[in-house]
Design an enzyme around this catalytic site. Structure first.
Site, mmCIF file in Angstrom:
data_model
loop_
_atom_site.group_PDB
_atom_site.id
_atom_site.type_symbol
_atom_site.label_atom_id
_atom_site.label_comp_id
_atom_site.label_asym_id
_atom_site.label_seq_id
_atom_site.Cartn_x
_atom_site.Cartn_y
_atom_site.Cartn_z
ATOM 1 N N GLU A 130 0.850 -1.147 -0.080
ATOM 2 C CA GLU A 130 0.145 0.069 -0.189
ATOM 3 C C GLU A 130 0.966 1.255 -0.015
ATOM 4 O O GLU A 130 2.117 1.227 0.492
ATOM 5 C CB GLU A 130 -0.855 0.011 1.220
ATOM 6 C CG GLU A 130 -1.770 -1.181 1.513
ATOM 7 C CD GLU A 130 -2.302 -1.155 3.001
ATOM 8 O OE1 GLU A 130 -3.177 -0.275 2.942
ATOM 9 O OE2 GLU A 130 -2.026 -1.686 3.683
ATOM 10 N N LYS A 139 2.202 4.724 1.249
ATOM 11 C CA LYS A 139 2.687 5.177 2.722
ATOM 12 C C LYS A 139 2.351 6.675 2.726
ATOM 13 O O LYS A 139 2.766 7.631 2.125
ATOM 14 C CB LYS A 139 3.727 5.177 3.298
ATOM 15 C CG LYS A 139 4.099 5.790 4.721
ATOM 16 C CD LYS A 139 5.375 5.252 5.135
ATOM 17 C CE LYS A 139 5.460 5.750 6.809
ATOM 18 N NZ LYS A 139 5.320 7.159 6.911
ATOM 19 N N ASP A 161 1.513 10.614 3.804
ATOM 20 C CA ASP A 161 2.384 11.491 4.479
ATOM 21 C C ASP A 161 1.544 12.294 5.325
ATOM 22 O O ASP A 161 1.220 13.657 4.819
ATOM 23 C CB ASP A 161 3.373 12.160 3.577
ATOM 24 C CG ASP A 161 4.423 13.121 4.494
ATOM 25 O OD1 ASP A 161 4.163 12.689 5.508
ATOM 26 O OD2 ASP A 161 4.999 13.946 3.883
ATOM 27 N N TYR A 208 -6.816 2.353 7.201
ATOM 28 C CA TYR A 208 -6.137 1.202 6.770
ATOM 29 C C TYR A 208 -6.123 0.003 7.846
ATOM 30 O O TYR A 208 -5.487 -0.972 7.390
ATOM 31 C CB TYR A 208 -4.723 1.756 6.619
ATOM 32 C CG TYR A 208 -4.005 2.277 7.446
ATOM 33 C CD1 TYR A 208 -3.625 1.879 8.799
ATOM 34 C CD2 TYR A 208 -3.641 3.735 7.678
ATOM 35 C CE1 TYR A 208 -2.881 2.396 9.910
ATOM 36 C CE2 TYR A 208 -3.086 4.224 8.489
ATOM 37 C CZ TYR A 208 -2.600 3.752 9.469
ATOM 38 O OH TYR A 208 -1.809 4.352 10.607
ATOM 39 N N LYS A 264 10.945 3.614 2.273
ATOM 40 C CA LYS A 264 10.743 5.075 1.916
ATOM 41 C C LYS A 264 11.303 5.433 0.569
ATOM 42 O O LYS A 264 12.296 4.636 0.335
ATOM 43 C CB LYS A 264 11.467 5.718 3.136
ATOM 44 C CG LYS A 264 10.861 5.841 4.494
ATOM 45 C CD LYS A 264 9.548 6.365 4.434
ATOM 46 C CE LYS A 264 8.848 6.645 5.910
ATOM 47 N NZ LYS A 264 9.569 7.855 6.587
ATOM 48 N N CYS A 269 6.473 48.035 0.263
ATOM 49 C CA CYS A 269 6.155 47.211 -0.643
ATOM 50 C C CYS A 269 7.237 47.345 -1.767
ATOM 51 O O CYS A 269 7.211 48.660 -2.336
ATOM 52 C CB CYS A 269 4.805 47.557 -0.996
ATOM 53 S SG CYS A 269 4.287 46.648 -2.771
ATOM 54 N N CYS A 321 4.822 49.038 -4.882
ATOM 55 C CA CYS A 321 4.238 50.503 -4.919
ATOM 56 C C CYS A 321 4.790 51.466 -3.835
ATOM 57 O O CYS A 321 4.767 52.477 -3.707
ATOM 58 C CB CYS A 321 2.845 50.360 -4.954
ATOM 59 S SG CYS A 321 2.163 49.814 -3.084
ATOM 60 N N CYS A 352 1.005 44.824 2.327
ATOM 61 C CA CYS A 352 0.786 45.900 1.712
ATOM 62 C C CYS A 352 -0.638 46.366 1.502
ATOM 63 O O CYS A 352 -1.601 45.595 1.319
ATOM 64 C CB CYS A 352 1.232 45.845 0.085
ATOM 65 S SG CYS A 352 1.087 47.674 -0.661
ATOM 66 N N CYS A 400 -1.684 49.415 -5.674
ATOM 67 C CA CYS A 400 -0.507 48.730 -6.001
ATOM 68 C C CYS A 400 -0.754 47.968 -7.103
ATOM 69 O O CYS A 400 -1.637 47.097 -6.967
ATOM 70 C CB CYS A 400 -0.221 47.732 -4.562
ATOM 71 S SG CYS A 400 1.120 46.590 -4.790
#
Length: 651
Positions: A106, A108, A110, A210, A295, A389, A392, A405, A411
Site C-alpha cells: 500500500e 504510505k 504522508d 487502513y 521510503k 512594498c 508600490c 501591503c 498597488c
C-alpha cells in the site's frame, strides 16, 4: 561523565527534540533518513539502552485531554533500498518457517495517524498517535471531517479504526494563500490540533483508513474491503504479492506515478496479509515485525541561492521566493523555491549567496530544508525583510506571520493579481485573458479594474490593437467572444471571483447558499448586517474581511459598475419535495459533525426557515451537545426534538 556517556546523552536529546518537531509540532528539520541515522548511532553506542526506549512518537500535547491506546500505535521499521526490503522478507520467512508469504503493498500517506473508536456502531472517540501509548483527544475535530462515518450499520461492541489524516495538494494550494503553512502535512496537523473545532471544520481535511481492531477479518485485504463497506475512505492503490519482485514492482509503479496523485506519499508499506501470521510475528517495543515502510529516496539537491526576491499577492501578502542556480531534482529543473514568510527565513537563517539543500515533494513548490553554513562567507549579511512594498513603495503592515501591503487600490501587483483571479478557471474562466494579456492591457490603461473587462470591446474601438505584436483580427475576436460568453454566472462563482480575503470557494458557496440571490447578499453586506455571518459560524476572520470590503466606497462602486454588465444567477433549490420544506427550525447546543453555520445553510437549501427563538410555530429543535434552556422549553411547548444523528439523516 565519560565521552561516550556525553555522546549518548547528546544523541538522545537530539532524537527527543526531533520527535517533538515531527509528531507534535509537524515541523521536521531533518529527513527520515537523517533521523534513522541518529537512532543507529545511539544503538551502536548502547544497544540495550536504545532497545528499552518506550516512545515511538512524542509526548501528547498538554492542551488536549489524553487518550490511552488499548493497543499501542506503533511506528514502522524503515528501509531505504532494495536490500532492506529483501532482508525484511527473508527475516519473516525464517521466523515463520515458510517458503512463501503473501504481502499486501500500500502507499504510505504522508499525514497524521489517528485512531477512531466506535461503540455499538456509534463514533465516540478519536485520538492522535501521541507517543504511541497515549495520544491527544481530537474527537470533535475528527467529527468535522467531510464524509467521516459517525455511525456504522450492524456493528456491535467496540471497534477501532486507524488511518491517516491529510490535506490534498490542490486543497493545500487554495488554503495556503497567506503562506501560513510549510507543506500539506504541516497544514493538516495545524488543522487537526485546533482547540476550536469550528476552525477545523473549515479546513479541507481528508483521511484514509487502513486498520481495523475488533473485527473478524482474517487478512489485511479483507480489512480494507470491510472498511470500504462500512463507508470509510480507503486508498485504491494496493497489490497482493508473494515475491520480492512483486513488492519492488509495486514500489516502482507508485514511485513513477506519485506526482499524479493529489496527496503526498513518502513510500510504500508492506504488510503480511494474514492476520494470524501478523499475530505470530508480534512486535518489538517500537514496531510490528509484520510490516515495513520502504521510503522513497529523498529528492534533495544542493545548489546556490542567488537572490531572495519578494512577490506581492492578490491580498497584499509579501512572499519571499528564492532564486536559485538551476538544479535537476528527480528529473525536474528547479530554479525557484518557496521561503514562505520572514519567520521561516529567520528560523533557518537563510541568506543570499548561501549553498542550500532543496527538497522537492509532489507538486508543491520546492522548499529549502537546510543551509550549508560551512560554505558561507564570513561577510554575508542576514536578509532584511523589506518594510515597504517592493511594487508600490507603501509602508507594509505586520499581521501575524504575514507581511502585507495595505494599498490594495494603488498597488499594481495587487490589482493585476486580482484581475488574474477574477478571470481564473474557478471564477469567470475567461479563456485568452491570462497574466500576460492582463499586464499588457493594464499598462495600456485599457483594463485598470475588474469592470473594465466588460467594456474592453468599447474601448478597443478607439484603439488600434492590431498594431501590437501578437494581436490580429482573429485573436481579438476570440477574446471579445470569450468575455461576452461570461456575462452570466452563478452566485457562488461571482462571490469567489471578487478575491475578497479569506473567501475561498467553500466559503463563497456557503454564502451563496445562505443568501440565495445577489441582491440579498449585497443588501445585507452593504448595510453592515454581517453579524448573521458570524452567528452562522463562518468565522470572525471572514466576517471582518467582508466588513472591510464593503466599507470601502471604491468596492461598492466597483460592484455596482460590474453587476450592470452581468446576470448573476440565484441559487436554485430543489426543496419543494424536501421533508424540511417550509419547516421552522431552531438550533441549540454544539454540533459535532458540522459547524452551526453549515447546518443552517443545509437546512435553508432544503427549504427550511431558520429561527433563533422557540415558539408554538416551531416545527423542530435540533439539539446538539449541551443544549441549555431551549431544550427544556421545547419539551414544554411540545416541539419535536431531533438529536444530531437524526438531523444528519434528514439532510
Amino acid at each position: 561523565m565519560t565521552d561516550l556517556e556525553k555522546m549518548r546523552e547528546k544523541l538522545q536529546n537530539q532524537i527527543n527534540y526531533h520527535n517533538i518537531l515531527y509528531y507534535q509540532k509537524s515541523k521536521p528539520e531533518i529527513s527520515d533518513a537523517e533521523y534513522d541515522e541518529l537512532k543507529k548511532k545511539l544503538a551502536a553506542i548502547e544497544p540495550e539502552a536504545y532497545a528499552t526506549q518506550d516512545s515511538v512518537g512524542a509526548p501528547p500535547d498538554e492542551r488536549f485531554s489524553k487518550v490511552e491506546h488499548q493497543e499501542p500505535m506503533l511506528s514502522l521499521e524503515n528501509a531505504y533500498d532494495e536490500q532492506g526490503v529483501e532482508k525484511f522478507l527473508s527475516k519473516i520467512k525464517r521466523f515463520l518457517i515458510a517458503d512463501e508469504i503473501e504481502i499486501l503493498c500500500e502507499p504510505k500517506i504522508d499525514g497524521l495517524s489517528f485512531s477512531a473508536i466506535y461503540e455499538d456502531g456509534k463514533f465516540v472517540k478519536a485520538a492522535t498517535r501521541g507517543d504511541g501509548f497515549v495520544g491527544e483527544d481530537v474527537t470533535h475535530n475528527v467529527a468535522t471531517i467531510k464524509g467521516f462515518p459517525k455511525f456504522l450499520q450492524d456493528v456491535q461492541g467496540r471497534l477501532e479504526v486507524r488511518g491517516e489524516i491529510y490535506i490534498s495538494n490542490s486543497d493545500f494550494l487554495k488554503l495556503n494563500e497567506n503562506n501560513e503553512f510549510a507543506n500539506p502535512r504541516n497544514a493538516a496537523a495545524g488543522s487537526l490540533k485546533q482547540l476550536n473545532a469550528n476552525i477545523t471544520a473549515k479546513r479541507p481535511l481528508r483521511y484514509f483508513a487502513y486498520s481495523l481492531i475488533g473485527g473478524i477479518e482474517k487478512s489485511q485485504s479483507e480489512v480494507l474491503e470491510k472498511l470500504e463497506k462500512l463507508g470509510f475512505c480507503v486508498n485504491e492503490h494496493r497489490s497482493l504479492t508473494s515475491s520480492l519482485n512483486g513488492m519492488l514492482k509495486f514500489y516502482n509503479e507508485i514511485y513513477d506515478c506519485r506526482y499524479n496523485l493529489d496527496y503526498d506519499i513518502d513510500g510504500i508499506v508492506y504488510k503480511v496479509n494474514d492476520l494470524v501470521l501478523q499475530s505470530r510475528l508480534g512486535s518489538t517495543h517500537k514496531a510490528p515485525r509484520s510490516a515495513l515502510a520502504y521510503k522513497f529516496s529523498a529528492i534533495y539537491a544542493k545548489t546556490k541561492l542567488n537572490k531572495i526576491f519578494i512577490q506581492v499577492g492578490r491580498t497584499g501578502v509579501l512572499t519571499p521566493v528564492a532564486d536559485l542556480v538551476p538544479v535537476n531534482i528527480g528529473g525536474v529543473l528547479v530554479s525557484r523555491a518557496s521561503l514562505h514568510n520572514q519567520d521561516e527565513i529567520k528560523r533557518k537563517d537563510i541568506r543570499e549567496g548561501d549553498v542550500v539543500t532543496i527538497k522537492r515533494a509532489g507538486d508543491v513548490i520546492p522548499q529549502i530544508v537546510k543551509v550549508d553554513e560551512g560554505s558561507r562567507h564570513t561577510n554575508m549579511p542576514e536578509f532584511v525583510f523589506p518594510d515597504i512594498c517592493p511594487e508600490c513603495g507603501s509602508k507594509v503592515q505586520i499581521e501575524g506571520v504575514a507581511v502585507r501591503c495595505p494599498e490594495e487600490f494603488n498597488c499594481k501587483a495587487q490589482i493585476v493579481e486580482k484581475l488574474k483571479h477574477f478571470v481564473s478557471k474557478d471564477a469567470f474562466d475567461i479563456v485568452g485573458l491570462g497574466e500576460k494579456q492582463i499586464k499588457f492591457f493594464y499598462d495600456l490603461e485599457l483594463i485598470r479594474q475588474i469592470p473594465d473587462i466588460f467594456i474592453l470591446e468599447e474601448r478597443l474601438k478607439e484603439f488600434s490593437l492590431k498594431e501590437h505584436h501578437g494581436w490580429g483580427e482573429k485573436s481579438i475576436a476570440n477574446l471579445l467572444s470569450a468575455i461576452q460568453s461570461r456575462r452570466v454566472i452563478s452566485l457562488d462563482r461571482f462571490i469567489f471571483s471578487l478575491g475578497i480575503r479569506f473567501i475561498g470557494q467553500v466559503v463563497a458557496e456557503l454564502l451563496a447558499n445562505y443568501y440565495v440571490s445577489y441582491d440579498n447578499w449585497y443588501n445585507s453586506m452593504s448595510s453592515n448586517d454581517v453579524e448573521l455571518v458570524g452567528i452562522d459560524g463562518i468565522g470572525e476572520k471572514v466576517a471582518e474581511s467582508l466588513k472591510s470590503f464593503f466599507s470601502q466606497e471604491r468596492n461598492i462602486k466597483m460592484l455596482n459598475d460590474l453587476t450592470a454588465y452581468l446576470q448573476i444567477l440565484p441559487v436554485s433549490s430543489n426543496s419543494s419535495d424536501s421533508f424540511l420544506n417550509n419547516k421552522i427550525i431552531v438550533f441549540t447546543g454544539k454540533l459535532r459533525a458540522m459547524s452551526r453555520g453549515e447546518a443552517k445553510v443545509r437546512a435553508k437549501v432544503l427549504g427550511a426557515k431558520i429561527s433563533s427563538s422557540l415558539s408554538t410555530k416551531t416545527d423542530y429543535l435540533i439539539a446538539g451537545e449541551d443544549p441549555g434552556s431551549k431544550y427544556k422549553k421545547a419539551m414544554e411547548l411540545g416541539v419535536e426534538i431531533l438529536d444530531e444523528e437524526q438531523w444528519n439523516r434528514l439532510c
